[in-house]
Design an enzyme around this catalytic site. Structure first.
Site, PDB file in Angstrom:
ATOM      1  N   TYR A  55       0.837  -1.204   0.000  1.00 40.85           N
ATOM      2  CA  TYR A  55       0.000   0.000   0.000  1.00 40.85           C
ATOM      3  C   TYR A  55       0.875   1.258   0.000  1.00 40.85           C
ATOM      4  CZ  TYR A  55      -3.759   3.167   1.624  1.00 40.85           C
ATOM      5  OH  TYR A  55      -4.681   4.178   1.745  1.00 40.85           O
ATOM      6  N   SER A  98     -14.478   1.882  12.796  1.00 39.55           N
ATOM      7  CA  SER A  98     -15.569   0.941  12.499  1.00 39.55           C
ATOM      8  C   SER A  98     -15.497  -0.265  13.433  1.00 39.55           C
ATOM      9  CB  SER A  98     -15.546   0.522  11.035  1.00 39.55           C
ATOM     10  OG  SER A  98     -14.243   0.220  10.610  1.00 39.55           O
ATOM     11  N   GLN A 132      -0.448   4.242  20.976  1.00 38.74           N
ATOM     12  CA  GLN A 132      -0.186   4.829  19.647  1.00 38.74           C
ATOM     13  C   GLN A 132      -1.289   5.842  19.332  1.00 38.74           C
ATOM     14  OE1 GLN A 132      -1.399   1.815  20.215  1.00 38.74           O
ATOM     15  NE2 GLN A 132      -2.367   0.849  18.461  1.00 38.74           N
TER      16      GLN A 132
HETATM   17  P1  NAD Z   1     -12.708   1.813   0.403  1.00 37.77           P
HETATM   18  O1  NAD Z   1     -12.038   0.476   0.461  1.00 37.77           O
HETATM   19  O2  NAD Z   1     -14.010   1.989   1.083  1.00 37.77           O
HETATM   20  O3  NAD Z   1     -12.871   2.285  -1.102  1.00 37.77           O
HETATM   21  C1  NAD Z   1     -12.008   1.930  -2.140  1.00 37.77           C
HETATM   22  C2  NAD Z   1     -12.847   1.582  -3.357  1.00 37.77           C
HETATM   23  O4  NAD Z   1     -11.976   1.223  -4.432  1.00 37.77           O
HETATM   24  C3  NAD Z   1     -13.768   0.400  -3.118  1.00 37.77           C
HETATM   25  O5  NAD Z   1     -15.072   0.707  -3.535  1.00 37.77           O
HETATM   26  C4  NAD Z   1     -13.144  -0.712  -3.945  1.00 37.77           C
HETATM   27  O6  NAD Z   1     -14.089  -1.673  -4.380  1.00 37.77           O
HETATM   28  C5  NAD Z   1     -12.505   0.066  -5.066  1.00 37.77           C
HETATM   29  N1  NAD Z   1     -11.388  -0.632  -5.718  1.00 37.77           N
HETATM   30  C6  NAD Z   1     -10.365  -1.285  -5.147  1.00 37.77           C
HETATM   31  N2  NAD Z   1      -9.545  -1.782  -6.075  1.00 37.77           N
HETATM   32  C7  NAD Z   1     -10.071  -1.432  -7.283  1.00 37.77           C
HETATM   33  C8  NAD Z   1      -9.699  -1.671  -8.628  1.00 37.77           C
HETATM   34  N3  NAD Z   1      -8.591  -2.363  -8.946  1.00 37.77           N
HETATM   35  N4  NAD Z   1     -10.485  -1.167  -9.614  1.00 37.77           N
HETATM   36  C9  NAD Z   1     -11.613  -0.473  -9.324  1.00 37.77           C
HETATM   37  N5  NAD Z   1     -12.019  -0.235  -8.076  1.00 37.77           N
HETATM   38  C10 NAD Z   1     -11.258  -0.707  -7.058  1.00 37.77           C
HETATM   39  O7  NAD Z   1     -11.646   2.866   0.963  1.00 37.77           O
HETATM   40  P2  NAD Z   1     -11.806   4.430   1.212  1.00 37.77           P
HETATM   41  O8  NAD Z   1     -11.536   4.662   2.645  1.00 37.77           O
HETATM   42  O9  NAD Z   1     -13.030   4.959   0.606  1.00 37.77           O
HETATM   43  O10 NAD Z   1     -10.519   4.974   0.409  1.00 37.77           O
HETATM   44  C11 NAD Z   1     -10.633   5.620  -0.831  1.00 37.77           C
HETATM   45  C12 NAD Z   1      -9.257   6.142  -1.240  1.00 37.77           C
HETATM   46  O11 NAD Z   1      -8.783   7.058  -0.254  1.00 37.77           O
HETATM   47  C13 NAD Z   1      -8.206   5.042  -1.370  1.00 37.77           C
HETATM   48  O12 NAD Z   1      -7.401   5.312  -2.491  1.00 37.77           O
HETATM   49  C14 NAD Z   1      -7.404   5.180  -0.102  1.00 37.77           C
HETATM   50  O13 NAD Z   1      -6.074   4.757  -0.283  1.00 37.77           O
HETATM   51  C15 NAD Z   1      -7.497   6.673   0.186  1.00 37.77           C
HETATM   52  N6  NAD Z   1      -7.312   6.955   1.619  1.00 37.77           N
HETATM   53  C16 NAD Z   1      -8.297   6.660   2.536  1.00 37.77           C
HETATM   54  C17 NAD Z   1      -8.073   6.915   3.883  1.00 37.77           C
HETATM   55  C18 NAD Z   1      -9.111   6.653   4.941  1.00 37.77           C
HETATM   56  O14 NAD Z   1      -8.861   6.921   6.119  1.00 37.77           O
HETATM   57  N7  NAD Z   1     -10.285   6.174   4.616  1.00 37.77           N
HETATM   58  C19 NAD Z   1      -6.845   7.473   4.293  1.00 37.77           C
HETATM   59  C20 NAD Z   1      -5.869   7.709   3.336  1.00 37.77           C
HETATM   60  C21 NAD Z   1      -6.120   7.472   1.996  1.00 37.77           C
HETATM   61  N1  UDP Z   2      -6.390  -0.658  15.937  1.00 34.21           N
HETATM   62  C1  UDP Z   2      -6.785  -1.187  17.154  1.00 34.21           C
HETATM   63  N2  UDP Z   2      -7.847  -2.039  17.170  1.00 34.21           N
HETATM   64  C2  UDP Z   2      -8.550  -2.367  16.064  1.00 34.21           C
HETATM   65  C3  UDP Z   2      -8.164  -1.811  14.823  1.00 34.21           C
HETATM   66  C4  UDP Z   2      -7.071  -0.957  14.797  1.00 34.21           C
HETATM   67  O1  UDP Z   2      -6.178  -0.909  18.190  1.00 34.21           O
HETATM   68  O2  UDP Z   2      -9.514  -3.152  16.189  1.00 34.21           O
HETATM   69  C5  UDP Z   2      -5.245   0.287  15.903  1.00 34.21           C
HETATM   70  C6  UDP Z   2      -4.180  -0.041  14.862  1.00 34.21           C
HETATM   71  O3  UDP Z   2      -3.230  -0.948  15.392  1.00 34.21           O
HETATM   72  C7  UDP Z   2      -3.586   1.331  14.612  1.00 34.21           C
HETATM   73  C8  UDP Z   2      -4.785   2.280  14.790  1.00 34.21           C
HETATM   74  O4  UDP Z   2      -5.754   1.556  15.545  1.00 34.21           O
HETATM   75  O5  UDP Z   2      -2.627   1.652  15.576  1.00 34.21           O
HETATM   76  C9  UDP Z   2      -5.405   2.743  13.478  1.00 34.21           C
HETATM   77  O6  UDP Z   2      -5.654   1.593  12.681  1.00 34.21           O
HETATM   78  P1  UDP Z   2      -6.397   1.644  11.282  1.00 34.21           P
HETATM   79  O7  UDP Z   2      -6.306   0.280  10.696  1.00 34.21           O
HETATM   80  O8  UDP Z   2      -7.746   2.236  11.451  1.00 34.21           O
HETATM   81  O9  UDP Z   2      -5.583   2.697  10.402  1.00 34.21           O
HETATM   82  P2  UDP Z   2      -4.010   2.933  10.122  1.00 34.21           P
HETATM   83  O10 UDP Z   2      -3.188   1.969  10.925  1.00 34.21           O
HETATM   84  O11 UDP Z   2      -3.879   2.729   8.681  1.00 34.21           O
HETATM   85  O12 UDP Z   2      -3.807   4.325  10.581  1.00 34.21           O
END
Ligand code: NAD
Ligand code: UDP
Ligand code: UDP
Length: 321
Positions: free
Chosen positions: A149, A193, A213
Protein backbone atom coordinates in the site's frame (compact mmCIF):
# COMPACT_ATOMS: atom_id res chain seq x y z
CA UNK A 1 -23.72 32.24 -5.37
CA UNK A 2 -21.86 31.11 -8.50
CA UNK A 3 -23.80 28.51 -10.48
CA UNK A 4 -21.92 25.24 -10.81
CA UNK A 5 -20.92 24.42 -14.37
CA UNK A 6 -22.02 20.93 -15.31
CA UNK A 7 -19.02 18.64 -15.84
CA UNK A 8 -18.53 14.97 -16.59
CA UNK A 9 -16.66 13.60 -13.60
CA UNK A 10 -15.16 10.14 -13.16
CA UNK A 11 -14.80 8.84 -9.62
CA UNK A 12 -12.77 5.63 -9.44
CA UNK A 13 -13.49 3.69 -6.25
CA UNK A 14 -16.81 5.54 -6.20
CA UNK A 15 -18.71 2.73 -4.45
CA UNK A 16 -16.32 2.80 -1.49
CA UNK A 17 -16.53 4.76 1.73
CA UNK A 18 -15.05 8.09 0.58
CA UNK A 19 -16.06 7.69 -3.07
CA UNK A 20 -19.75 7.26 -2.28
CA UNK A 21 -19.85 10.53 -0.32
CA UNK A 22 -17.94 12.32 -3.06
CA UNK A 23 -20.30 11.03 -5.80
CA UNK A 24 -23.30 12.24 -3.79
CA UNK A 25 -21.81 15.70 -3.31
CA UNK A 26 -20.86 16.05 -7.00
CA UNK A 27 -24.41 15.10 -8.05
CA UNK A 28 -25.78 17.71 -5.64
CA UNK A 29 -23.62 20.26 -7.45
CA UNK A 30 -25.25 19.29 -10.76
CA UNK A 31 -22.44 17.28 -12.36
CA UNK A 32 -22.64 14.06 -14.38
CA UNK A 33 -20.91 11.38 -12.33
CA UNK A 34 -19.42 8.17 -13.67
CA UNK A 35 -18.62 5.84 -10.79
CA UNK A 36 -16.10 3.13 -11.70
CA UNK A 37 -15.50 0.38 -9.16
CA UNK A 38 -14.72 -3.35 -9.15
CA UNK A 39 -16.61 -3.73 -5.84
CA UNK A 40 -13.62 -5.37 -4.11
CA UNK A 41 -14.21 -3.45 -0.88
CA UNK A 42 -16.96 -1.11 -2.05
CA UNK A 43 -20.62 -1.99 -2.28
CA UNK A 44 -23.65 -1.06 -4.35
CA UNK A 45 -25.39 -0.46 -1.01
CA UNK A 46 -23.24 2.66 -0.59
CA UNK A 47 -24.62 4.12 -3.84
CA UNK A 48 -28.04 2.41 -3.89
CA UNK A 49 -29.88 5.75 -3.63
CA UNK A 50 -27.84 7.19 -6.52
CA UNK A 51 -28.43 4.41 -9.05
CA UNK A 52 -31.73 5.91 -10.27
CA UNK A 53 -30.32 9.46 -10.46
CA UNK A 54 -30.38 10.68 -14.11
CA UNK A 55 -26.84 12.13 -13.84
CA UNK A 56 -25.30 9.05 -12.24
CA UNK A 57 -23.80 6.02 -13.96
CA UNK A 58 -22.14 3.00 -12.36
CA UNK A 59 -19.58 0.92 -14.25
CA UNK A 60 -18.10 -2.26 -12.82
CA UNK A 61 -14.46 -2.17 -13.92
CA UNK A 62 -10.98 -2.84 -12.53
CA UNK A 63 -8.69 0.17 -13.00
CA UNK A 64 -5.66 -2.06 -13.58
CA UNK A 65 -7.19 -2.49 -17.07
CA UNK A 66 -7.40 0.40 -19.56
CA UNK A 67 -10.54 2.49 -19.56
CA UNK A 68 -11.77 4.56 -22.49
CA UNK A 69 -14.38 7.14 -21.51
CA UNK A 70 -14.80 10.90 -22.05
CA UNK A 71 -14.75 13.07 -18.92
CA UNK A 72 -13.61 16.53 -17.73
CA UNK A 73 -12.29 15.58 -14.29
CA UNK A 74 -11.09 12.42 -12.55
CA UNK A 75 -10.91 11.64 -8.84
CA UNK A 76 -8.72 8.53 -8.56
CA UNK A 77 -9.79 6.83 -5.33
CA UNK A 78 -9.76 3.17 -6.36
CA UNK A 79 -7.67 1.18 -3.87
CA UNK A 80 -8.50 -0.81 -0.75
CA UNK A 81 -7.63 1.42 2.20
CA UNK A 82 -7.78 -0.69 5.34
CA UNK A 83 -4.75 -2.82 6.29
CA UNK A 84 -6.89 -6.00 6.43
CA UNK A 85 -8.14 -5.46 2.89
CA UNK A 86 -4.96 -4.18 1.25
CA UNK A 87 -2.93 -7.05 2.76
CA UNK A 88 -5.45 -9.67 1.58
CA UNK A 89 -3.98 -9.61 -1.97
CA UNK A 90 -0.90 -7.39 -1.71
CA UNK A 91 0.18 -7.86 -5.33
CA UNK A 92 -3.22 -6.67 -6.53
CA UNK A 93 -2.95 -3.69 -4.15
CA UNK A 94 0.30 -2.52 -5.76
CA UNK A 95 -1.16 -3.16 -9.22
CA UNK A 96 -4.23 -1.11 -8.35
CA UNK A 97 -2.12 1.81 -7.15
CA UNK A 98 0.49 1.72 -9.90
CA UNK A 99 -1.22 0.26 -13.01
CA UNK A 100 -4.42 2.03 -11.96
CA UNK A 101 -2.57 5.36 -11.77
CA UNK A 102 -0.92 4.79 -15.17
CA UNK A 103 -4.26 4.00 -16.81
CA UNK A 104 -6.09 6.93 -15.24
CA UNK A 105 -3.21 9.30 -16.09
CA UNK A 106 -3.19 7.99 -19.67
CA UNK A 107 -6.93 8.58 -19.83
CA UNK A 108 -6.56 12.09 -18.37
CA UNK A 109 -3.83 12.87 -20.89
CA UNK A 110 -5.92 11.69 -23.85
CA UNK A 111 -9.08 13.61 -22.88
CA UNK A 112 -7.23 16.56 -21.28
CA UNK A 113 -8.92 16.05 -17.92
CA UNK A 114 -7.81 17.35 -14.57
CA UNK A 115 -6.98 14.42 -12.29
CA UNK A 116 -6.78 14.16 -8.50
CA UNK A 117 -4.97 11.36 -6.69
CA UNK A 118 -6.20 10.14 -3.30
CA UNK A 119 -2.83 9.60 -1.69
CA UNK A 120 -2.32 8.88 1.96
CA UNK A 121 -0.53 9.74 5.18
CA UNK A 122 0.98 6.26 4.82
CA UNK A 123 3.53 7.80 2.44
CA UNK A 124 5.12 9.10 5.66
CA UNK A 125 5.32 5.53 7.03
CA UNK A 126 6.23 5.34 10.72
CA UNK A 127 7.35 8.99 10.94
CA UNK A 128 10.25 10.48 12.94
CA UNK A 129 8.79 13.97 12.47
CA UNK A 130 5.65 14.99 14.29
CA UNK A 131 3.29 16.39 13.09
CA UNK A 132 3.99 15.50 9.46
CA UNK A 133 4.36 18.37 6.94
CA UNK A 134 4.24 17.73 3.18
CA UNK A 135 7.99 18.41 2.96
CA UNK A 136 8.76 15.29 5.04
CA UNK A 137 9.90 12.40 2.80
CA UNK A 138 8.76 9.64 5.12
CA UNK A 139 10.04 6.45 6.71
CA UNK A 140 8.56 3.42 4.98
CA UNK A 141 9.78 -0.17 5.26
CA UNK A 142 9.91 -1.17 1.56
CA UNK A 143 9.68 -4.91 2.27
CA UNK A 144 7.16 -4.93 5.13
CA UNK A 145 3.54 -6.05 5.05
CA UNK A 146 2.27 -2.47 4.64
CA UNK A 147 4.62 -1.77 1.72
CA UNK A 148 2.18 -2.94 -0.97
CA UNK A 149 0.00 0.00 0.00
CA UNK A 150 2.59 2.55 1.12
CA UNK A 151 5.04 2.03 -1.74
CA UNK A 152 2.20 1.64 -4.25
CA UNK A 153 0.84 5.03 -3.18
CA UNK A 154 4.32 6.58 -3.20
CA UNK A 155 4.90 5.32 -6.75
CA UNK A 156 1.49 6.68 -7.78
CA UNK A 157 2.55 10.11 -6.49
CA UNK A 158 5.75 9.82 -8.56
CA UNK A 159 3.73 9.00 -11.67
CA UNK A 160 1.39 11.94 -11.07
CA UNK A 161 4.29 14.37 -10.77
CA UNK A 162 6.06 12.93 -13.81
CA UNK A 163 2.91 13.25 -15.97
CA UNK A 164 2.66 16.82 -14.66
CA UNK A 165 6.28 17.66 -15.52
CA UNK A 166 6.55 15.62 -18.72
CA UNK A 167 3.11 16.19 -20.29
CA UNK A 168 1.92 19.31 -18.48
CA UNK A 169 -1.05 17.34 -17.16
CA UNK A 170 -3.19 19.24 -14.62
CA UNK A 171 -2.80 17.07 -11.51
CA UNK A 172 -3.80 17.37 -7.86
CA UNK A 173 -2.31 15.18 -5.12
CA UNK A 174 -3.99 14.96 -1.74
CA UNK A 175 -2.57 13.05 1.25
CA UNK A 176 -5.52 11.85 3.25
CA UNK A 177 -5.14 11.11 6.97
CA UNK A 178 -7.37 8.67 8.91
CA UNK A 179 -10.96 9.41 7.88
CA UNK A 180 -14.15 7.93 9.32
CA UNK A 181 -17.91 8.21 8.97
CA UNK A 182 -21.03 6.51 7.59
CA UNK A 183 -20.49 3.97 4.74
CA UNK A 184 -17.31 2.56 6.25
CA UNK A 185 -17.27 -1.18 5.73
CA UNK A 186 -18.34 -2.86 9.02
CA UNK A 187 -15.67 -5.59 8.61
CA UNK A 188 -12.80 -3.65 7.12
CA UNK A 189 -10.79 -3.74 10.33
CA UNK A 190 -10.22 -0.03 10.66
CA UNK A 191 -10.21 1.22 14.18
CA UNK A 192 -13.30 3.45 14.25
CA UNK A 193 -15.57 0.94 12.50
CA UNK A 194 -14.17 -1.93 14.60
CA UNK A 195 -14.73 -0.18 17.92
CA UNK A 196 -18.24 1.06 17.06
CA UNK A 197 -19.39 -2.30 15.69
CA UNK A 198 -17.86 -4.16 18.66
CA UNK A 199 -19.51 -1.80 21.15
CA UNK A 200 -22.93 -2.11 19.47
CA UNK A 201 -22.66 -5.93 19.50
CA UNK A 202 -21.45 -6.07 23.14
CA UNK A 203 -18.24 -7.70 21.89
CA UNK A 204 -14.78 -7.09 23.32
CA UNK A 205 -13.14 -3.86 22.12
CA UNK A 206 -9.81 -4.93 20.61
CA UNK A 207 -7.07 -2.40 21.35
CA UNK A 208 -3.84 -3.40 19.59
CA UNK A 209 -0.65 -2.98 21.61
CA UNK A 210 -1.10 -0.94 24.78
CA UNK A 211 -3.26 1.62 22.95
CA UNK A 212 -0.74 4.44 23.42
CA UNK A 213 -0.19 4.83 19.65
CA UNK A 214 -1.92 7.92 18.31
CA UNK A 215 -4.03 8.84 15.31
CA UNK A 216 -5.91 11.99 14.29
CA UNK A 217 -9.41 11.33 12.99
CA UNK A 218 -11.06 13.36 10.27
CA UNK A 219 -14.78 13.26 9.59
CA UNK A 220 -15.78 12.39 6.02
CA UNK A 221 -17.63 15.69 5.27
CA UNK A 222 -14.51 17.72 6.06
CA UNK A 223 -12.44 15.57 3.71
CA UNK A 224 -14.96 15.82 0.84
CA UNK A 225 -14.92 19.63 1.17
CA UNK A 226 -11.13 19.56 0.96
CA UNK A 227 -11.15 17.36 -2.15
CA UNK A 228 -13.59 19.72 -3.90
CA UNK A 229 -11.53 22.79 -2.98
CA UNK A 230 -8.39 21.15 -4.33
CA UNK A 231 -10.11 20.37 -7.64
CA UNK A 232 -11.78 23.80 -7.97
CA UNK A 233 -11.29 25.72 -11.22
CA UNK A 234 -9.48 28.65 -9.64
CA UNK A 235 -7.10 26.36 -7.76
CA UNK A 236 -3.62 26.28 -9.35
CA UNK A 237 -1.81 24.55 -6.48
CA UNK A 238 -1.13 20.91 -7.40
CA UNK A 239 0.00 19.59 -3.99
CA UNK A 240 0.86 17.34 -2.39
CA UNK A 241 -1.34 18.62 0.41
CA UNK A 242 -2.31 17.01 3.70
CA UNK A 243 -6.02 16.74 4.49
CA UNK A 244 -6.69 15.57 8.00
CA UNK A 245 -7.81 16.67 11.42
CA UNK A 246 -4.89 17.59 13.69
CA UNK A 247 -6.75 16.66 16.89
CA UNK A 248 -4.69 13.71 18.09
CA UNK A 249 -5.94 10.87 20.32
CA UNK A 250 -4.44 7.66 21.62
CA UNK A 251 -6.23 4.53 20.48
CA UNK A 252 -7.14 3.76 24.09
CA UNK A 253 -8.76 7.21 24.41
CA UNK A 254 -10.74 6.49 21.25
CA UNK A 255 -11.99 3.19 22.69
CA UNK A 256 -13.16 4.94 25.87
CA UNK A 257 -14.80 7.69 23.85
CA UNK A 258 -16.79 5.19 21.79
CA UNK A 259 -17.95 3.39 24.95
CA UNK A 260 -19.02 6.70 26.49
CA UNK A 261 -21.22 7.41 23.45
CA UNK A 262 -22.81 3.92 23.58
CA UNK A 263 -23.61 3.78 27.31
CA UNK A 264 -25.79 0.68 27.03
CA UNK A 265 -22.86 -1.36 25.68
CA UNK A 266 -21.65 -4.29 27.79
CA UNK A 267 -18.31 -4.39 25.96
CA UNK A 268 -15.00 -4.29 27.81
CA UNK A 269 -11.61 -3.28 26.45
CA UNK A 270 -9.06 -6.03 25.79
CA UNK A 271 -5.51 -5.76 24.48
CA UNK A 272 -4.19 -7.66 21.43
CA UNK A 273 -0.80 -7.87 19.72
CA UNK A 274 0.27 -4.77 17.77
CA UNK A 275 0.40 -5.46 13.99
CA UNK A 276 3.80 -5.23 12.21
CA UNK A 277 5.00 -1.75 11.18
CA UNK A 278 2.04 -0.09 12.92
CA UNK A 279 2.97 3.63 13.07
CA UNK A 280 3.46 4.90 16.64
CA UNK A 281 1.95 8.29 16.01
CA UNK A 282 0.29 10.24 13.25
CA UNK A 283 -0.95 13.79 13.05
CA UNK A 284 -1.17 16.05 10.01
CA UNK A 285 0.44 19.45 9.73
CA UNK A 286 -2.33 21.23 7.78
CA UNK A 287 -0.79 24.70 7.55
CA UNK A 288 -0.55 24.40 3.75
CA UNK A 289 -4.23 23.47 3.28
CA UNK A 290 -5.25 26.28 5.63
CA UNK A 291 -3.18 28.83 3.73
CA UNK A 292 -3.68 27.77 0.11
CA UNK A 293 -7.19 26.29 0.21
CA UNK A 294 -8.63 28.21 3.18
CA UNK A 295 -9.66 24.75 4.38
CA UNK A 296 -10.18 23.73 7.96
CA UNK A 297 -11.77 20.60 9.41
CA UNK A 298 -14.78 21.66 11.48
CA UNK A 299 -16.35 18.43 12.76
CA UNK A 300 -15.46 17.48 16.34
CA UNK A 301 -14.77 13.82 17.09
CA UNK A 302 -17.86 13.54 19.29
CA UNK A 303 -20.23 14.80 16.58
CA UNK A 304 -18.60 12.64 13.91
CA UNK A 305 -18.67 9.56 16.11
CA UNK A 306 -22.36 10.11 16.89
CA UNK A 307 -23.21 10.18 13.16
CA UNK A 308 -21.10 7.07 12.58
CA UNK A 309 -22.74 5.22 15.46
CA UNK A 310 -26.19 6.14 14.08
CA UNK A 311 -25.14 4.71 10.69
CA UNK A 312 -23.94 1.41 12.15
CA UNK A 313 -27.11 1.11 14.27
CA UNK A 314 -29.22 1.48 11.09
CA UNK A 315 -27.07 -1.06 9.29
CA UNK A 316 -27.61 -3.52 12.13
CA UNK A 317 -31.35 -2.98 12.12
CA UNK A 318 -31.51 -3.38 8.33
CA UNK A 319 -29.48 -6.60 8.32
CA UNK A 320 -31.60 -7.99 11.16
CA UNK A 321 -34.76 -7.60 9.04
P1 NAD B 1 -12.71 1.81 0.40
O1 NAD B 1 -12.04 0.48 0.46
O2 NAD B 1 -14.01 1.99 1.08
O3 NAD B 1 -12.87 2.28 -1.10
C1 NAD B 1 -12.01 1.93 -2.14
C2 NAD B 1 -12.85 1.58 -3.36
O4 NAD B 1 -11.98 1.22 -4.43
C3 NAD B 1 -13.77 0.40 -3.12
O5 NAD B 1 -15.07 0.71 -3.53
C4 NAD B 1 -13.14 -0.71 -3.94
O6 NAD B 1 -14.09 -1.67 -4.38
C5 NAD B 1 -12.51 0.07 -5.07
N1 NAD B 1 -11.39 -0.63 -5.72
C6 NAD B 1 -10.36 -1.29 -5.15
N2 NAD B 1 -9.54 -1.78 -6.08
C7 NAD B 1 -10.07 -1.43 -7.28
C8 NAD B 1 -9.70 -1.67 -8.63
N3 NAD B 1 -8.59 -2.36 -8.95
N4 NAD B 1 -10.49 -1.17 -9.61
C9 NAD B 1 -11.61 -0.47 -9.32
N5 NAD B 1 -12.02 -0.23 -8.08
C10 NAD B 1 -11.26 -0.71 -7.06
O7 NAD B 1 -11.65 2.87 0.96
P2 NAD B 1 -11.81 4.43 1.21
O8 NAD B 1 -11.54 4.66 2.65
O9 NAD B 1 -13.03 4.96 0.61
O10 NAD B 1 -10.52 4.97 0.41
C11 NAD B 1 -10.63 5.62 -0.83
C12 NAD B 1 -9.26 6.14 -1.24
O11 NAD B 1 -8.78 7.06 -0.25
C13 NAD B 1 -8.21 5.04 -1.37
O12 NAD B 1 -7.40 5.31 -2.49
C14 NAD B 1 -7.40 5.18 -0.10
O13 NAD B 1 -6.07 4.76 -0.28
C15 NAD B 1 -7.50 6.67 0.19
N6 NAD B 1 -7.31 6.95 1.62
C16 NAD B 1 -8.30 6.66 2.54
C17 NAD B 1 -8.07 6.91 3.88
C18 NAD B 1 -9.11 6.65 4.94
O14 NAD B 1 -8.86 6.92 6.12
N7 NAD B 1 -10.28 6.17 4.62
C19 NAD B 1 -6.84 7.47 4.29
C20 NAD B 1 -5.87 7.71 3.34
C21 NAD B 1 -6.12 7.47 2.00
N1 UDP C 1 -6.39 -0.66 15.94
C1 UDP C 1 -6.78 -1.19 17.15
N2 UDP C 1 -7.85 -2.04 17.17
C2 UDP C 1 -8.55 -2.37 16.06
C3 UDP C 1 -8.16 -1.81 14.82
C4 UDP C 1 -7.07 -0.96 14.80
O1 UDP C 1 -6.18 -0.91 18.19
O2 UDP C 1 -9.51 -3.15 16.19
C5 UDP C 1 -5.25 0.29 15.90
C6 UDP C 1 -4.18 -0.04 14.86
O3 UDP C 1 -3.23 -0.95 15.39
C7 UDP C 1 -3.59 1.33 14.61
C8 UDP C 1 -4.79 2.28 14.79
O4 UDP C 1 -5.75 1.56 15.55
O5 UDP C 1 -2.63 1.65 15.58
C9 UDP C 1 -5.41 2.74 13.48
O6 UDP C 1 -5.65 1.59 12.68
P1 UDP C 1 -6.40 1.64 11.28
O7 UDP C 1 -6.31 0.28 10.70
O8 UDP C 1 -7.75 2.24 11.45
O9 UDP C 1 -5.58 2.70 10.40
P2 UDP C 1 -4.01 2.93 10.12
O10 UDP C 1 -3.19 1.97 10.92
O11 UDP C 1 -3.88 2.73 8.68
O12 UDP C 1 -3.81 4.33 10.58
N1 UDP D 1 -5.14 4.52 -21.22
C1 UDP D 1 -6.43 4.31 -20.81
N2 UDP D 1 -7.42 5.12 -21.33
C2 UDP D 1 -7.16 6.11 -22.21
C3 UDP D 1 -5.83 6.34 -22.62
C4 UDP D 1 -4.83 5.52 -22.09
O1 UDP D 1 -6.73 3.43 -20.01
O2 UDP D 1 -8.12 6.78 -22.62
C5 UDP D 1 -4.09 3.69 -20.68
C6 UDP D 1 -3.33 2.96 -21.77
O3 UDP D 1 -3.70 1.60 -21.69
C7 UDP D 1 -1.89 3.15 -21.43
C8 UDP D 1 -1.86 4.00 -20.18
O4 UDP D 1 -3.15 4.52 -20.04
O5 UDP D 1 -1.28 1.93 -21.09
C9 UDP D 1 -0.86 5.12 -20.26
O6 UDP D 1 -1.18 5.93 -21.37
P1 UDP D 1 -0.10 6.89 -22.00
O7 UDP D 1 -0.75 7.53 -23.19
O8 UDP D 1 0.44 7.80 -20.99
O9 UDP D 1 1.08 5.95 -22.41
P2 UDP D 1 1.24 4.84 -23.54
O10 UDP D 1 -0.09 4.63 -24.21
O11 UDP D 1 2.24 5.42 -24.44
O12 UDP D 1 1.72 3.65 -22.80
Amino acid sequence: MRRAINKGILVTGGAGFIGSHLCRKLLEQGHDVLCVDNLFTGSKDNIRDLLAHPNFEFMRHDVTFPLYVEVDEIYNLACPASPVHYQFDPVQTTKTSVHGAINMLGLAKRVKAKILQASTSEVYGDPEIHPQPESYWGRVNPVGTRACYDEGKRCAETLFFDYYRQFDLPIRVVRIFNTYGPNMHPNDGRVVSNFVVQALRDEEITVYGDGSQTRSFQYIDDLVNGLLLMMADDQEFVGPVNLGNPNEFTILELAKHVLKLIPESKSRIIFRELPADDPRQRKPDIALARKLLAWNPVTELEEGLRNTITYFRTLRTDSAE
